[in-house]
Enzyme design. Structure first.
Site, mmCIF file in Angstrom:
data_model
loop_
_atom_site.group_PDB
_atom_site.id
_atom_site.type_symbol
_atom_site.label_atom_id
_atom_site.label_comp_id
_atom_site.label_asym_id
_atom_site.label_seq_id
_atom_site.Cartn_x
_atom_site.Cartn_y
_atom_site.Cartn_z
ATOM 1 N N PRO A 156 0.887 -1.204 0.349
ATOM 2 C CA PRO A 156 -0.084 -0.004 -0.054
ATOM 3 C C PRO A 156 0.929 1.282 0.076
ATOM 4 O O PRO A 156 2.062 1.288 0.156
ATOM 5 C CB PRO A 156 -0.676 0.003 1.328
ATOM 6 C CG PRO A 156 0.248 -0.652 2.388
ATOM 7 C CD PRO A 156 0.915 -1.791 1.307
ATOM 8 N N GLU A 157 0.203 2.483 -0.006
ATOM 9 C CA GLU A 157 1.039 3.663 -0.165
ATOM 10 C C GLU A 157 1.481 4.115 1.075
ATOM 11 O O GLU A 157 2.704 4.450 1.093
ATOM 12 C CB GLU A 157 -0.072 4.731 -0.683
ATOM 13 C CG GLU A 157 0.604 6.160 -0.757
ATOM 14 C CD GLU A 157 1.638 6.348 -1.832
ATOM 15 O OE1 GLU A 157 2.001 5.196 -2.635
ATOM 16 O OE2 GLU A 157 2.236 7.440 -1.891
#
Ligand code: DMJ
Length: 735
Positions: free
Chosen positions: A603-604
């Site tokens: 994920p970011e």
């Protein structure tokens, strides 16, 4: 009596009074205010000198004393017969004479008469006075400092391309590109031709311009004479630089003996399994390139689902980001035809004379970096020429009082400014701190020291500043030369600044000892204040906000594993092993962030609080946009340790990319890596070709392809040769 009721409910006093007078009603008490005078103004003697002197019985002021009623002492009450129509003269106390013979007085004396009853001369005088008044007001604007900016900000609209990403302030862990993307996406969502959305957009833009103009006007008003003097000097320097720019363009570049690069032979790996994997990575590059070429050729990026071009506002109107970013990957993968078609597009089409704002950082790392690498790999003059031409275009960004460059620059006008969301008009550490490598090479290739001077000055400014706890805040104001908010991050807004300190030292053939010291001092402070271990034993790098830790790590931060390992060799006091291990621990944490998702892509941003470890908890942090940082760290760890685990992890990532991001039209980012179905963001980022695929390819190649002893990768994975002190590899001769 409705008007009277409104008066009690906080209507503008002048309006209330007008109501009262027009209706002939008896004034009363305003809530919490003073008693309005009971006698009608008509009862007062008309005329007077100054504002108060106009009326011997001055009209009431607000409790704060700020309100000045503009009704003249001259008989507005006398207008009751005019059915509430307020004659203009009654609002002009300034023009009434003591004798009542001025405009106000004169008009006040006309009880029961209307404007139609003016004499011709009175009408004429009235007209004259009004035109004078309007001319005065308008003229005053031009006497304000920097009125051109004020006017352009308030009165004139600029093109949408000039607009900053105002509606999207990136959270920590995001970076400038995300902000701009935010605005772009916002636009994309509005139905084409939707007038409400267009109006909203326009209003936002006007508001934004207005605020900027006011801010600038305020700043100018606050300037000391010395500052104004300095601005004048800067302006002079700008003119001198413009001349230099023209001269440089006219004279051309110095002759240069191109030395064939070391380590670009594309030998096949001996191990068949590795060979196969490497071939697969090359096939991925072919798929990405082929689709970009088919659907978005010449545009910046590809939308692989919509099968059309994607334009990020980060590049203004510069085109061809994917072409320039991909050049060196095509070269090292031996995709000769593709490299040639990219080269001829650049020769014919790459144009930097664009009347639009660009991100100085993004243009530098992708375009300047990409062109420099292409030159060093191929020796084709066109790439050197274009890189220097672009570097010259970026120079006006440094025209600030401190020399810390603006984040945004209009390449045609040379006017710069900062992101509106950045703390107090600051420039961003990761942006102005990520110019050094490319600018040193620009000086090297052009024979002109100006580029090197600009980036060395940035370092000078940084070295003069006090650092909170030895840390570098993400924001620095280019006008004052002082820090903005004390936020520190090794991820978005800070990341590549640290990377470039280390690489500046390495690229200088280890002679730039100042950069080395700055790097190791910074890393020491980061270890003390930001690096923590979770209860599950995962080492992570948190974010620091004025002394408080946010236990979150961005995907961007994952590059740091590779950086710590790369720097280990030069570490002071026998800390080499420690930094190598730190690199390995960060690599493991980042691998966990991938492993704990459904898609096996990270994920970011992921967190270490609220009972979770290495997992994104917020919906807006669950996306993956084909970023390279985790694979980049695997590449350095592989090269420096040869632990097979890194090849294994890299292959897992390649498979995940194939399974979830590959579509018919190329490769797409994902909106949620924890969800079982792919929700595509429909962008094939140019860094996917420049970085993600290049690092994967290098992991499955032998170490003698772009060996780390000879090459430094810029933050966009563009290889730049180490500048040898004996200058045997590259020699510059002035014509
Ligand atoms: C790239 O443009 C560069 O790696 C930059 O330093 C960070 N962001 C992107 C990739 O995520």
């Amino acid at each position: 009596m409705e008007n009277l009721t409104n008066c009690y409910e906080g209507l503008q006093p002048a309006v209330c009074r007008a109501c009262l007078l027009a209706t002939g009603a008896t004034p009363g008490r305003r809530p919490g205010g003073e008693v309005l005078p009971r006698e009608g103004p008509a009862a007062r003697p008309s005329g007077g000198g100054g504002l108060d002197a106009l009326d011997p019985d001055p009209q009431p002021r607000t409790p704060g004393g700020g309100e000045v009623w503009l009704l003249s002492g001259a008989a507005p009450g006398g207008w009751t017969g005019a059915a509430g129509a307020m004659p203009v003269g009654g609002l002009l106390p300034l023009f009434s004479s003591p004798a009542g013979g001025g405009l106000g007085g004169g008009l006040g004396g006309r009880k029961g008469s209307g404007p139609a009853a003016f004499r011709l001369t009175e009408k004429f005088v009235l007209l004259l006075v009004f035109s004078a008044f309007i001319t005065l007001c308008f003229g005053a604007i031009f006497f304000l400092p920097d009125s051109s900016k004020l006017l352009s900000g308030v009165l004139f609209h600029s093109s949408p391309a000039l607009q900053p990403p105002a509606d999207h302030k990136p959270g920590p862990g995001a970076r400038a590109e995300d902000a701009a993307e935010g605005r772009a996406r916002h636009r994309d969502l509005a139905a084409p031709g939707d007038p409400a959305a267009a109006l909203e957009d326009n209003l936002a833009r006007i508001r934004e311009n207005h605020e900027r103009a006011l801010r600038e006007a305020k700043e100018t008003l606050q300037k000391l004479p010395e500052e104004i003097q300095r601005d004048i000097l800067l302006e002079k320097e700008k003119v001198a630089q413009d001349q230099l720019r023209d001269k440089a363009a006219f004279r051309g570049l110095p002759d240069l003996d191109f030395v064939p690069p070391i380590g670009v032979e594309n030998r096949e790996p001996a191990d068949a399994a590795v060979r196969e994997k490497r071939a697969k990575i090359k096939e991925m590059m072919e798929h990405a390139w082929k689709n970009y070429k088919r659907y978005a050729w010449g545009l910046n990026e590809l939308k692989p689902i919509s099968k059309e071009g994607h334009s990020s506002s980060l590049f203004g109107n510069i085109k061809g980001a994917t072409i320039v970013d991909a050049l060196d990957t095509l070269f090292i993968m031996g995709m000769k035809n593709e490299f040639q078609e990219a080269k001829s597009w650049i020769e014919k089409n790459l144009d930097f004379n664009v009347n639009a704002e660009v991100s100085v950082f993004e243009v530098n790392i992708r375009f300047v970096g990409g062109l420099l690498s292409a030159y060093y790999l191929s020796g084709e003059e066109i790439f050197r020429t274009k890189a220097v031409e672009l570097g010259i275009k970026l120079l006006p960004a440094f025209q600030t009082p401190s020399g810390i460059p603006w984040a945004l620059l209009n390449m045609k006008s040379g006017i710069g400014r900062n992101w509106p969301w950045a703390s107090g008009g600051s420039s961003i550490l990761a942006e102005f701190g990520t110019l050094h490598l490319e600018f040193m090479h620009l000086s090297h290739l052009s024979g002109n020291p100006i580029f090197a001077k600009k980036v060395m000055n940035i370092r000078k400014v940084l070295n003069k500043l006090e650092k909170p706890e030895g840390l570098y805040p993400n924001y620095l104001n280019p006008s004052s030369g002082q820090w903005g908010q004390h936020h520190v991050s090794v991820g978005g807004l800070g990341d590549s600044f640290y990377e470039y300190l280390l690489k500046a030292w390495l690229m200088s053939d280890k002679t730039d000892l100042e950069a080395k010291k700055m790097y190791f001092d910074a890393v020491q402070a980061i270890e003390t204040h930001l690096i923590r271990k979770s209860s599950g034993g995962l080492t992570y790098i948190a974010e620091w906000k004025g002394g408080l830790l946010e236990h979150k790590m961005g995907h961007l931060t994952c590059f740091a594993g590779g950086m710590f390992a790369l720097g280990a060799d030069g570490a002071p006091e026998d800390l080499a092993q420690h930094y190598l291990e730190l690199g390995a621990e960060i690599a493991r944490t980042c691998h966990e962030s991938y492993n704990r998702t459904f898609m096996k892509l990270g994920p970011e941003a992921f967190r270490f609080d609220g009972g979770v470890e290495a997992i994104a908890t917020r919906q807006n942090e669950k996306y993956y946009i084909l970023r390279p940082e985790v694979i980049e760290t695997y590449m350095y760890m592989w090269r420096l340790t040869h632990d097979p685990q890194y090849r294994k992890w890299a292959w897992e990532a390649a498979e995940a990319l194939e399974n979830h991001c590959r579509v018919k039209g190329g490769y797409s980012g994902l909106r949620d890596v924890y969800f079982i179905h792919e929700n595509y963001d429909d962008v094939q980022q140019s860094f996917f070709l420049a970085e993600t695929l290049k690092y994967l390819y290098l992991i499955f190649s032998d170490d003698d392809l772009l060996p780390l002893e000879h090459w430094i990768f810029n933050t966009e994975a563009h290889p730049l040769p180490i500048l040898r002190t004996d200058k045997k590899e590259v020699e510059i001769k002035e014509k």
